[in-house]
Each structure stands twice: as structure tokens, then as C-alpha cells.
Design an enzyme around this catalytic site. Structure first.
Site, PDB file in Angstrom:
ATOM      1  N   ALA A 167      -2.962   8.971   0.591  1.00  0.00           N
ATOM      2  CA  ALA A 167      -2.224  10.227   0.694  1.00  0.00           C
ATOM      3  C   ALA A 167      -1.191  10.221  -0.425  1.00  0.00           C
ATOM      4  O   ALA A 167      -0.807   9.149  -0.909  1.00  0.00           O
ATOM      5  CB  ALA A 167      -1.543  10.317   2.049  1.00  0.00           C
ATOM      6  N   GLY A 224      -5.119   6.663   2.870  1.00  0.00           N
ATOM      7  CA  GLY A 224      -5.953   7.825   3.170  1.00  0.00           C
ATOM      8  C   GLY A 224      -7.328   7.757   2.515  1.00  0.00           C
ATOM      9  O   GLY A 224      -8.282   8.385   2.992  1.00  0.00           O
ATOM     10  N   GLU A 231      -9.277   5.684   4.821  1.00  0.00           N
ATOM     11  CA  GLU A 231      -9.494   6.507   6.023  1.00  0.00           C
ATOM     12  C   GLU A 231     -10.540   7.597   5.773  1.00  0.00           C
ATOM     13  O   GLU A 231     -11.308   7.944   6.672  1.00  0.00           O
ATOM     14  CB  GLU A 231      -8.163   7.113   6.468  1.00  0.00           C
ATOM     15  CG  GLU A 231      -7.216   6.046   7.032  1.00  0.00           C
ATOM     16  CD  GLU A 231      -5.784   6.519   7.160  1.00  0.00           C
ATOM     17  OE1 GLU A 231      -5.203   6.938   6.132  1.00  0.00           O
ATOM     18  OE2 GLU A 231      -5.230   6.484   8.273  1.00  0.00           O
ATOM     19  N   GLU A 245      -0.080   1.004   4.173  1.00  0.00           N
ATOM     20  CA  GLU A 245       1.052   1.832   4.616  1.00  0.00           C
ATOM     21  C   GLU A 245       2.261   1.013   5.042  1.00  0.00           C
ATOM     22  O   GLU A 245       3.403   1.418   4.813  1.00  0.00           O
ATOM     23  CB  GLU A 245       0.616   2.752   5.776  1.00  0.00           C
ATOM     24  CG  GLU A 245      -0.320   3.879   5.370  1.00  0.00           C
ATOM     25  CD  GLU A 245      -1.790   3.493   5.362  1.00  0.00           C
ATOM     26  OE1 GLU A 245      -2.089   2.284   5.501  1.00  0.00           O
ATOM     27  OE2 GLU A 245      -2.636   4.379   5.213  1.00  0.00           O
TER      28      GLU A 245
HETATM   29  N1  COA Z   1       0.238   8.888  -4.149  1.00  0.00           N
HETATM   30  C1  COA Z   1       0.772   9.466  -5.229  1.00  0.00           C
HETATM   31  N2  COA Z   1       0.559   9.019  -6.496  1.00  0.00           N
HETATM   32  C2  COA Z   1      -0.212   7.937  -6.627  1.00  0.00           C
HETATM   33  C3  COA Z   1      -0.807   7.283  -5.536  1.00  0.00           C
HETATM   34  C4  COA Z   1      -0.554   7.801  -4.241  1.00  0.00           C
HETATM   35  N3  COA Z   1      -1.092   7.265  -3.158  1.00  0.00           N
HETATM   36  N4  COA Z   1      -1.508   6.218  -6.009  1.00  0.00           N
HETATM   37  C5  COA Z   1      -1.390   6.226  -7.341  1.00  0.00           C
HETATM   38  N5  COA Z   1      -0.595   7.261  -7.731  1.00  0.00           N
HETATM   39  C6  COA Z   1      -0.205   7.649  -9.077  1.00  0.00           C
HETATM   40  C7  COA Z   1       0.895   6.762  -9.644  1.00  0.00           C
HETATM   41  O1  COA Z   1       2.162   7.179  -9.198  1.00  0.00           O
HETATM   42  C8  COA Z   1       0.686   6.976 -11.133  1.00  0.00           C
HETATM   43  O2  COA Z   1       1.213   8.242 -11.460  1.00  0.00           O
HETATM   44  P1  COA Z   1       2.099   8.403 -12.846  1.00  0.00           P
HETATM   45  O3  COA Z   1       1.193   7.910 -13.928  1.00  0.00           O
HETATM   46  O4  COA Z   1       2.376   9.863 -12.899  1.00  0.00           O
HETATM   47  O5  COA Z   1       3.290   7.528 -12.661  1.00  0.00           O
HETATM   48  C9  COA Z   1      -0.846   7.096 -11.261  1.00  0.00           C
HETATM   49  O6  COA Z   1      -1.312   7.467  -9.964  1.00  0.00           O
HETATM   50  C10 COA Z   1      -1.502   5.803 -11.658  1.00  0.00           C
HETATM   51  O7  COA Z   1      -1.123   4.799 -10.723  1.00  0.00           O
HETATM   52  P2  COA Z   1      -0.525   3.372 -11.152  1.00  0.00           P
HETATM   53  O8  COA Z   1       0.243   2.840  -9.990  1.00  0.00           O
HETATM   54  O9  COA Z   1       0.200   3.491 -12.450  1.00  0.00           O
HETATM   55  O10 COA Z   1      -1.875   2.555 -11.384  1.00  0.00           O
HETATM   56  P3  COA Z   1      -2.057   0.971 -11.256  1.00  0.00           P
HETATM   57  O11 COA Z   1      -3.412   0.674 -11.805  1.00  0.00           O
HETATM   58  O12 COA Z   1      -0.901   0.242 -11.822  1.00  0.00           O
HETATM   59  O13 COA Z   1      -2.063   0.680  -9.676  1.00  0.00           O
HETATM   60  C11 COA Z   1      -2.686   1.094  -7.391  1.00  0.00           C
HETATM   61  C12 COA Z   1      -3.081   1.196  -8.870  1.00  0.00           C
HETATM   62  C13 COA Z   1      -3.764   1.848  -6.576  1.00  0.00           C
HETATM   63  C14 COA Z   1      -2.646  -0.377  -6.935  1.00  0.00           C
HETATM   64  C15 COA Z   1      -1.312   1.735  -7.163  1.00  0.00           C
HETATM   65  O14 COA Z   1      -1.327   3.034  -7.745  1.00  0.00           O
HETATM   66  C16 COA Z   1      -0.930   1.895  -5.717  1.00  0.00           C
HETATM   67  O15 COA Z   1      -0.542   0.936  -5.071  1.00  0.00           O
HETATM   68  N6  COA Z   1      -1.009   3.143  -5.187  1.00  0.00           N
HETATM   69  C17 COA Z   1      -0.575   3.458  -3.849  1.00  0.00           C
HETATM   70  C18 COA Z   1      -1.573   2.966  -2.843  1.00  0.00           C
HETATM   71  C19 COA Z   1      -1.056   3.248  -1.430  1.00  0.00           C
HETATM   72  O16 COA Z   1      -0.080   2.690  -0.987  1.00  0.00           O
HETATM   73  N7  COA Z   1      -1.763   4.142  -0.719  1.00  0.00           N
HETATM   74  C20 COA Z   1      -1.438   4.470   0.630  1.00  0.00           C
HETATM   75  C21 COA Z   1      -0.586   5.657   0.682  1.00  0.00           C
HETATM   76  S1  COA Z   1      -0.085   6.020   2.346  1.00  0.00           S
END
Ligand code: COA
Length: 258
Positions: free
Chosen positions: A64, A109, A112, A132
Site C-alpha cells: 500500500a 499489500g 496480500e 507492516e
Molecule cells: N509506498 C509508497 N512508495 C513506495 C513504496 C510503498 N509501499 N515502496 C516503494 N516506494 C517508492 C519509494 O519511496 C521510492 O520513491 P522515490 O524514488 O520517489 O523516493 C521508489 O518507490 C523506489 O523505492 P526504493 O525504496 O528507493 O527502492 P529500493 O530498491 O531501495 O527498495 C523496497 C525497495 C521494496 C525494499 C523498499 O522500497 C521498501 O521497503 N518499500 C516498502 C515496502 C513496505 O513496507 N510495504 C508495506 C507497506 S504497508
């Protein structure tokens, strides 16, 4: 549509979530578009199976959209959860098989969404998790309910309490995905699997999906009763006559899907 692309080839629809700048994270627009897409697909009698995937080579859906979290009030958070649950339940209740082709991050999400699909296949670079708790919140789009039902409470709580991420191989060992392929061959392999599904009686598949999912919330005795009723109802279809005749005549069935 802005973030959800729909491609239909014959009886197979492919739904691609394409918000690559945010790793295909689910904002309100993505959820609205997914909902409208699945409502249309349910009405489209030419479509008999749906593949859900993410655009690009890095992410299925990274969760999400976290950018909305800081400002949410508790009441808004509940509505946020119900909204995602509603869209994912619509996907799960599809009478046509829905198959997730998980091509990278399937977190929160995203995991999910894959859980709401009927079958899950992953590329070898896929990563699953319910992170989460790392954000101080809980899974809100069905993860606390569908994950234990699919892989068992102990394994589900391992992921839900630690927030740890698992690679495709471990996800396969846990029963979270049905099989793992290379990223390059993922969609081709999933289409091959879908073609095998399409060769079977679709009425029977719709009854099967309905009884399996309805049964999850019921006692064994109640579920068996529903199964017998569905078994009766499937005998009202033309396909069941063709299926039996084809077997007896030693030929492949020609199902009319009615
Ligand atoms: N919501 C909003 N934005 C998200 C996102 C999310 N769940 N997951 C990734 N993004 C965005 C990042 O903020 C970044 O945006 P920006 O370039 O404008 O700053 C872009 O996507 C790329 O992500 P980034 O974190 O730079 O890539 P990465 O390769 O370093 O890491 C992940 C990848 C998936 C490990 C990391 O993005 C992450 O942990 N995301 C969240 C996962 C999460 O907790 N999901 C559950 C949500 S309830």
C-alpha cells in the site's frame, strides 16, 4: 486507466499494475482501477482466466502507498483497510481463475494482492513479506486472514510478526507460491498453466472456486453440504454430459462452457 493496463488475448486477460516510479505501490487510484477492471472482466464472457502482474522487472507491488500513512486518523485508517479488503475480496470472488504472476517485490499489500488471487507463480527474483510491523502497523488488506489460511498460522506469524522478507525459493517451500520460474520465462510459463486450466470445464471451475472459498469459513459438515449442492448444480450444465461422453468415447472433451 492511469496505472492499470488490461490486455485481452483470446480467453486470457492480463492485468498489469504499472506505477513503476513507486514500485507499483497501491494508491487509491490503483485500487479504483483494479476494481473497475475486475468488474468489467467478470461481465466479459469471452474472458475465462485472468493473470495479474506488475510492470517492470523489479516489483509486483511493493505494498500500500506508505506516503498516505502519516496523516491518517484511526477512522480513516479503518476505511483505508476496508477499501483494500473490498477490492481484494472482489478479486478473490471472481468465478474465473485469477493467477498472480509475481515478478519482484510482493510486500504488504502486494503480498496480500497475491494472496487474494487463486494461484501464485513467482519469478526467481521475487521477494515476499508482510513488513507492516516495521512501520508500527499491521497488515490491513487481508494478510492476517488469508496468509494463515494458505500457509498455516505458525508460518504466517513468522512473517507477520518479524516483518522479514523471504525470497521466492523459501516462499515456495512455505506453500506461499505454487511454483518458481526465471523472470524471463515467468509469463510464458504462467500462460502455459492457464491454457491447461482453459481446456477444462469452466462451469466446474466456477463451482469449485465458490465451494472452496465459502468452505474456508465453515465447519466441515457445512462445507460438505455445500459441495454436494454444487455437485448437483454442475449436473445441470451441458459440459458435464460432454465430459463424461468424451471420456467414454476416448476423445478430448469439447466444452461449451455452459
Ligand atoms: N509506498 C509508497 N512508495 C513506495 C513504496 C510503498 N509501499 N515502496 C516503494 N516506494 C517508492 C519509494 O519511496 C521510492 O520513491 P522515490 O524514488 O520517489 O523516493 C521508489 O518507490 C523506489 O523505492 P526504493 O525504496 O528507493 O527502492 P529500493 O530498491 O531501495 O527498495 C523496497 C525497495 C521494496 C525494499 C523498499 O522500497 C521498501 O521497503 N518499500 C516498502 C515496502 C513496505 O513496507 N510495504 C508495506 C507497506 S504497508
Amino acid at each position: 486507466m492511469e496505472y492499470v493496463k488490461l490486455d485481452i488475448h483470446g480467453a486470457i486477460a492480463r492485468v498489469t499494475i504499472d506505477r513503476q516510479g513507486k514500485l507499483n505501490a497501491l494508491n487509491a487510484t490503483v485500487l479504483d482501477e483494479l476494481e473497475s477492471c475486475f468488474l468489467d472482466l467478470q461481465e466479459n464472457s469471452a474472458v475465462r482466466a485472468v493473470i495479474v502482474t506488475g510492470a517492470g522487472e523489479k516489483s509486483f507491488v511493493a505494498g500500500a502507498d506508505i506516503s498516505q500513512f502519516p496523516s491518517l486518523t484511526p477512522e480513516e485508517a479503518q476505511a483505508f483497510s476496508v477499501r483494500g479488503q473490498t477490492v481484494f475480496s472482489l478479486i478473490e470472488s471472481s468465478s474465473k481463475p485469477v493467477i498472480a504472476a509475481v515478478n519482484g517485490f510482493a510486500l504488504g499489500g502486494g503480498c496480500e494482492l497475491a494472496l487474494a488471487c487463486h494461484l501464485r507463480y513467482a519469478s526467481d527474483n521475487a521477494v515476499f513479506g508482510q513488513p507492516e510491523v516495521k512501520l508500527g502497523v499491521i497488515a490491513g488488506y487481508g494478510g492476517t486472514q488469508r496468509l494463515p489460511r494458505l500457509i498455516g498460522t505458525g508460518r504466517a506469524l513468522d512473517l507477520l510478526l518479524s516483518g522479514r522478507m523471504v525470497k521466492a525459493k523459501e516462499a515456495h517451500q512455505m506453500g506461499l507460491v505454487n511454483d518458481v520460474f526465471t523472470l524471463a520465462e515467468l509469463l510464458t510459463k504462467v500462460e502455459e498453466i492457464v491454457k491447461v486450466i482453459l481446456a477444462q470445464g469452466s462451469q466446474a471451475q466456477a463451482f469449485t472456486l465458490n465451494v472452496v472459498y465459502k468452505g474456508a469459513g465453515k465447519s466441515l459438515a457445512e462445507g460438505l453440504k455445500d459441495e454436494a449442492t454444487a455437485f448437483r448444480n454442475v449436473f445441470e450444465t451441458e459440459d458435464r454430459v460432454e465430459g463424461a461422453l468424451a471420456f467414454l468415447e476416448r476423445r478430448s472433451p469439447k466444452f461449451k462452457n455452459r
